[in-house]
Design a protein around this motif. Structure first.
Motif, PDB file in Angstrom:
ATOM      1  N   ILE A 224      -6.365  18.212 -14.716  1.00 25.49           N
ATOM      2  CA  ILE A 224      -7.067  16.752 -14.444  1.00 25.49           C
ATOM      3  C   ILE A 224      -7.604  16.073 -15.671  1.00 25.49           C
ATOM      4  N   THR A 225      -7.815  17.108 -16.909  1.00 23.60           N
ATOM      5  CA  THR A 225      -8.687  16.761 -17.870  1.00 23.60           C
ATOM      6  C   THR A 225      -7.649  16.420 -19.274  1.00 23.60           C
ATOM      7  N   SER A 226      -8.085  15.818 -20.099  1.00 24.68           N
ATOM      8  CA  SER A 226      -7.272  15.808 -21.380  1.00 24.68           C
ATOM      9  C   SER A 226      -8.236  16.605 -22.734  1.00 24.68           C
ATOM     10  N   LEU A 227      -8.785  17.335 -22.457  1.00 26.94           N
ATOM     11  CA  LEU A 227      -9.413  18.167 -23.439  1.00 26.94           C
ATOM     12  C   LEU A 227      -8.407  18.959 -23.992  1.00 26.94           C
ATOM     13  N   GLN A 228      -8.146  18.917 -25.396  1.00 28.08           N
ATOM     14  CA  GLN A 228      -7.263  19.549 -26.060  1.00 28.08           C
ATOM     15  C   GLN A 228      -7.571  21.144 -26.011  1.00 28.08           C
ATOM     16  N   TRP A 229      -8.952  21.625 -26.061  1.00 23.95           N
ATOM     17  CA  TRP A 229      -9.211  23.049 -26.178  1.00 23.95           C
ATOM     18  C   TRP A 229      -9.232  23.493 -24.950  1.00 23.95           C
ATOM     19  N   LEU A 230      -9.081  22.925 -23.742  1.00 23.31           N
ATOM     20  CA  LEU A 230      -9.274  23.651 -22.258  1.00 23.31           C
ATOM     21  C   LEU A 230      -8.166  24.402 -21.987  1.00 23.31           C
ATOM     22  N   ALA A 287      -6.255  37.658 -30.116  1.00 27.02           N
ATOM     23  CA  ALA A 287      -6.595  36.301 -29.726  1.00 27.02           C
ATOM     24  C   ALA A 287      -6.982  35.645 -31.063  1.00 27.02           C
ATOM     25  N   ALA A 288      -7.807  35.884 -31.764  1.00 25.78           N
ATOM     26  CA  ALA A 288      -8.177  35.279 -33.004  1.00 25.78           C
ATOM     27  C   ALA A 288      -7.033  35.011 -33.946  1.00 25.78           C
ATOM     28  N   THR A 298     -11.013  26.722 -35.538  1.00 26.43           N
ATOM     29  CA  THR A 298     -11.377  26.434 -34.290  1.00 26.43           C
ATOM     30  C   THR A 298     -10.704  26.942 -33.236  1.00 26.43           C
ATOM     31  N   GLY A 299      -9.298  27.105 -33.326  1.00 24.69           N
ATOM     32  CA  GLY A 299      -8.401  27.953 -32.519  1.00 24.69           C
ATOM     33  C   GLY A 299      -8.781  29.133 -32.091  1.00 24.69           C
ATOM     34  N   ALA A 300      -9.047  29.728 -33.444  1.00 24.46           N
ATOM     35  CA  ALA A 300      -9.382  31.305 -33.590  1.00 24.46           C
ATOM     36  C   ALA A 300     -10.947  31.654 -32.361  1.00 24.46           C
ATOM     37  N   ILE A 301     -11.822  30.840 -32.979  1.00 31.04           N
ATOM     38  CA  ILE A 301     -13.149  30.646 -32.075  1.00 31.04           C
ATOM     39  C   ILE A 301     -12.930  30.438 -30.569  1.00 31.04           C
ATOM     40  N   ILE A 302     -12.153  29.538 -30.192  1.00 30.73           N
ATOM     41  CA  ILE A 302     -12.059  29.135 -28.635  1.00 30.73           C
ATOM     42  C   ILE A 302     -11.083  30.458 -28.104  1.00 30.73           C
ATOM     43  N   ALA A 303     -10.178  30.734 -28.838  1.00 33.44           N
ATOM     44  CA  ALA A 303      -9.331  32.066 -28.298  1.00 33.44           C
ATOM     45  C   ALA A 303     -10.157  33.268 -27.975  1.00 33.44           C
ATOM     46  N   PHE A 308     -12.609  37.103 -24.487  1.00 35.57           N
ATOM     47  CA  PHE A 308     -13.911  38.178 -24.191  1.00 35.57           C
ATOM     48  C   PHE A 308     -14.913  37.809 -23.257  1.00 35.57           C
ATOM     49  N   LEU A 309     -15.113  36.544 -22.903  1.00 37.12           N
ATOM     50  CA  LEU A 309     -15.940  36.127 -21.949  1.00 37.12           C
ATOM     51  C   LEU A 309     -15.969  36.860 -20.543  1.00 37.12           C
ATOM     52  N   PRO A 310     -14.868  37.042 -20.060  1.00 42.53           N
ATOM     53  CA  PRO A 310     -14.801  37.754 -18.706  1.00 42.53           C
ATOM     54  C   PRO A 310     -15.261  39.296 -18.948  1.00 42.53           C
ATOM     55  N   ALA A 311     -15.164  39.873 -19.988  1.00 45.69           N
ATOM     56  CA  ALA A 311     -15.433  41.152 -20.212  1.00 45.69           C
ATOM     57  C   ALA A 311     -17.153  41.171 -20.208  1.00 45.69           C
TER      58      ALA A 311
END
Length: 399
Positions: A224-230, A287-288, A298-303, A308-311
């Motif tokens: 439902i959003t247009s955020l490119q990083w989401l 993922a990086a 920017t993509g490396a940081i987001i990925a 790793f956030l779930p862990a």
């Protein structure tokens, strides 16, 4: 200086200590998640005694139950128990950042080069043989001292080798826990040292709710959003949340997330996987590389944050409840079986994939034996063993 200031200084000192030690491990821990547990055991348990052997084995058993990168979760858990929440963050940064930087540089500079057959990489695989053999020897002596536990370990190793699926390891651990519960329910277990977990249970509950909440809401927000990083963050978060059985299992998940979307080609994906074998640290830092190919730094940081956030959320959510749970007689008996199974799983991994992909000739066995002797009997620092293995691999490559 007030007592509160002294306490804050001590906490800050502990956090920087965790960061320093974990960064050294992040620079030298080659060989995959099982080898990482060996490096952790040698550095955190044998050398620094930040945790007793039994508690370390219990932490490893807990992280084997949780989805995500088990070795990174163990490192985060040790950091939390050593220096609180910021200690966990420091442990993750130290262990992860070196390989993230290296893989982003690979994405920019080394794409297209064949590094998978380099002699020094083969030498690092032989280092992993020595490291894991050392871990199996040390943990086996303490966690499988009798016939029943040794049998559980061998059965776990056998099943692991013959039934290699994403869920087999989790099922082996569950069954070993049930067997341990029946075999050791009346056995008096020595008094367990306290595991200091400086995390409030309220924060733990928030982390668990956030873990499941993000898993549910991110796909909805993506639509439902247009955020490119989401979309990128959602794909990597979901991959990191649904992986059981080790870092290699995440590869097909990631491939299905990024290649069909057209974010990068299959050839680029495979090239990055080859590069990942050449760097230390967790395999999830692949993922990086993917993020860097897709959208630079920017993509490396987001990925990286996404996968790793779930862990991190799961470890913080589980640890405050773990010490009280493991002290219950029913849990203690189960953990005896689980810890024996963990030794068996380590033994199986020592053979496949570590031994089978590394010991290809007599010279390989000779170098691995030298590295093992250096580590076990000469007490050589792991970084020296790593350098020796890399140089030895280069020499073997020219023989």
């Amino acid at each position: 200086m007030s007592d509160n200031q002294l306490s804050q200084n001590n906490k800050l000192k502990a956090v920087f200590e965790v960061l320093r030690v974990s960064t050294k491990l992040g620079l030298t821990s080659f060989g995959g998640p099982v080898a990482h547990l060996g490096y952790f055991h040698n550095e955190y348990i044998r050398r620094r005694k930040w945790m007793d052997e039994r508690s370390y084995a219990d932490l490893v058993a807990l992280c084997q139950f949780l989805p995500g990168p088990a070795s990174s979760q163990v490192g985060i858990g040790i950091g939390v128990m050593r220096a609180g929440l910021m200690g966990g963050v420091a442990a993750w940064i130290g262990f992860t950042l070196p390989s993230v930087i290296a893989l982003v540089l690979f994405a920019y500079l080394l794409q297209g080069f064949d590094i998978g057959n380099a002699g020094w990489i083969h030498g690092l695989k032989l280092v992993a043989v020595a490291i894991v053999a050392h871990a199996v020897l040390g943990m086996g002596q303490k966690l499988t001292p009798d016939r029943n536990r040794a049998t559980i370990a061998i059965i776990a190793a056998t099943v692991t080798l013959l039934w290699q699926t994403a869920i087999s390891q989790a099922l082996i651990i569950v069954l070993a826990g049930i067997i341990g519960l029946f075999l050791y329910k009346n056995t008096k277990i020595p008094e367990l040292p306290d595991i200091r977990v400086p995390i409030k249970r309220s924060l733990a509950v928030i982390c668990l709710v956030l873990f499941f909440g993000l898993l549910i809401i991110l796909p909805f927000l993506r639509g439902i959003t247009s955020l490119q990083w989401l979309p990128m963050f959602d794909s990597f978060y979901r991959s990191g949340s649904l992986v059981f059985g080790g870092g290699h299992v995440v590869l097909p998940l990631l491939e299905r997330e990024v290649v069909p979307m057209g974010w990068l080609s299959k050839e680029d994906f495979l090239a990055g996987y080859g590069a990942t074998q050449a760097v230390p640290g967790p395999l999830f830092t692949f993922a990086a590389y993917l993020g860097a190919i897709m959208n630079g730094w920017t993509g490396a940081i987001i990925a990286t944050l996404g996968i790793f956030l779930p862990a991190f959320l799961l470890v913080i959510g589980a640890l405050p409840f773990w010490d009280s749970l493991r002290r219950k007689p029913i849990i203690q008996g189960a953990l005896v079986g689980v810890n024996a199974a963990v030794v068996g799983i380590l033994l199986a991994a020592l053979y496949d994939p570590i031994w089978t992909s590394s010991i290809l000739a007599p010279a390989d066995f000779a170098l691995a034996s030298i590295l093992f002797i250096m580590l076990v009997f000469w007490k050589t620092p792991p970084w020296v063993v790593v350098i020796t293995g890399a140089l030895g691999g280069v020499i073997i490559n020219y023989i």
